[in-house]
Design an enzyme around this catalytic site. Structure first.
Site, PDB file in Angstrom:
ATOM      1  N   TYR A  18       1.271  -1.043   0.225  1.00 31.01           N
ATOM      2  CA  TYR A  18       0.064  -0.010   0.229  1.00 31.01           C
ATOM      3  C   TYR A  18       0.729   1.253   0.520  1.00 31.01           C
ATOM      4  O   TYR A  18       0.263   2.135  -0.534  1.00 31.01           O
ATOM      5  CB  TYR A  18      -0.646  -0.056   1.315  1.00 31.01           C
TER       6      TYR A  18
ATOM      7  N   ARG B 235      -5.590  -1.613  -0.239  1.00 35.11           N
ATOM      8  CA  ARG B 235      -7.000  -1.692   0.158  1.00 35.11           C
ATOM      9  C   ARG B 235      -7.665  -2.513  -0.094  1.00 35.11           C
ATOM     10  O   ARG B 235      -8.463  -2.330   0.099  1.00 35.11           O
ATOM     11  CB  ARG B 235      -7.531   0.048   0.012  1.00 35.11           C
TER      12      ARG B 235
ATOM     13  N   TYR C  62      -1.249  -2.370   8.991  1.00 31.52           N
ATOM     14  CA  TYR C  62      -2.869  -2.259   9.167  1.00 31.52           C
ATOM     15  C   TYR C  62      -2.476  -3.122  10.415  1.00 31.52           C
ATOM     16  O   TYR C  62      -3.802  -2.744  11.410  1.00 31.52           O
ATOM     17  CB  TYR C  62      -3.293  -2.397   8.607  1.00 31.52           C
TER      18      TYR C  62
END
Length: 250
Positions: A97, A132, A213
Site C-alpha cells: 500500500y 486496500r 495495519y
C-alpha cells in the site's frame, strides 16, 4: 462485507419499489462485495464468521501471548541498494500500500525497465490483499506499463525466493510478516504471507519502522539478511532509478 450489505439493501429496495434497475444494480454490488469478501478471507486464512464476530466463539484465537522477537534492524542507503541490485541476477519486488500512497508506480516501472535492459530478471510478487482491496497493486503496475508476465501471484512465486538474490519490499508490512508462520500465538498466525526472508538479501523500503495495519511487529525487519531503507517510496525509487542507471552503465 459492508459494501455487499449495501448492495443487497439496494436490491431489496428495488423489489419493494418495483424498480428493476435498482434491483439489478443492487444485485451487482452485493455480488461483487461478497466475492471480494471471500477473496480477502481466503487470503487471510479466516472465515467470514470470524471476521464479522472478531474471533468470538471461534477456535482461531491465539492460545497464549505472542512471541517477542528481539534484535536490532540493519539500515542501508540508496548507493548500497543500487549496487546490490546491479550485482544480482534475480530480483523480486513486493509492492504494498505504501507504493500506492506515494504514487510511485511509474518510477517503479522505470526502475524495472533499467534492470531488465541490463540483464537483471526483475519480477513482482503480489499478495491477494495487498493495498486496500484485492487487485489494487495489479492495476497500479499495469497502469504504469509493467508487463503482465512480470507480475505473479503469491502462491506462484513464493517458492522462488530461495533462489532469489534480492527481495525488494516497497511499502508492504503485514503481507510479508514472518510472524504469521513463526508465532502460533500471533493475531495473524496462519495468514498466508510472501516469503521475502528466504531470499539471499531482503531490502525493506518503508517510511518508518512502524507496524502495519494489523498492529503487529514484523520480525523480518530484524533478520540478519534484511536491511531497512527508510524514506518516501517515490523519492527513494527515483534515487534508486538514477543510481542504478549510473552503476550499470559503467
Amino acid at each position: 462485507i459492508l459494501n455487499s450489505y449495501s448492495g443487497w439493501a439496494l436490491c431489496a429496495e428495488g423489489f419493494m419499489l418495483n424498480q428493476p434497475l435498482l434491483t439489478t444494480v443492487g444485485a451487482l454490488i452485493g455480488s461483487s462485495g461478497a466475492i471480494l469478501t471471500h477473496i480477502m478471507c481466503e487470503a487471510m486464512n479466516r472465515s467470514v464468521v470470524n471476521v464479522v464476530l472478531g474471533g468470538i466463539g471461534t477456535s482461531t484465537a491465539p492460545a497464549g501471548e505472542a512471541m517477542v522477537f528481539e534484535g536490532e534492524p540493519t539500515f542501508t542507503d540508496v548507493d548500497a541498494t543500487s549496487a546490490l541490485i546491479a550485482e544480482s541476477k534475480e530480483v523480486i519486488v513486493v509492492p504494498g500500500y505504501g507504493l500506492a500512497v506515494a504514487s510511485g508506480q511509474h518510477v517503479m516501472a522505470e526502475l524495472y525497465k533499467t534492470a531488465r535492459e541490463h540483464g537483471i530478471n526483475m519480477r513482482f510478487a503480489i499478495h491477494p490483499v495487498a493495498g486496500r482491496m484485492p487487485g489494487q497493486l495489479n492495476v497500479l503496475l499495469a497502469e504504469a506499463g509493467i508487463p503482465y508476465d512480470a507480475v505473479e501471484e503469491m502462491e506462484d512465486i513464493n517458492d522462488d525466493f530461495a533462489k532469489t538474490d534480492v527481495a525488494l519490499v516497497i511499502g508492504a508490512n503485514d503481507t510479508v510478516n514472518s510472524a504469521a508462520e513463526e508465532d502460533p500465538n500471533s493475531i495473524i498466525a496462519g495468514m498466508p504471507v510472501i516469503h521475502v526472508w528466504h531470499a539471499k538479501e531482503c531490502i525493506v523500503m518503508k517510511r518508518t519502522m512502524g507496524a502495519g495495519y494489523a498492529g503487529v511487529g514484523n520480525p523480518v525487519f530484524i533478520k540478519p539478511n534484511t536491511s531497512m531503507l527508510l524514506g518516501d517510496a517515490k523519492k527513494t525509487l527515483e534515487a534508486l532509478r538514477n543510481k542504478l542507471g549510473e552503476v550499470v552503465s559503467k
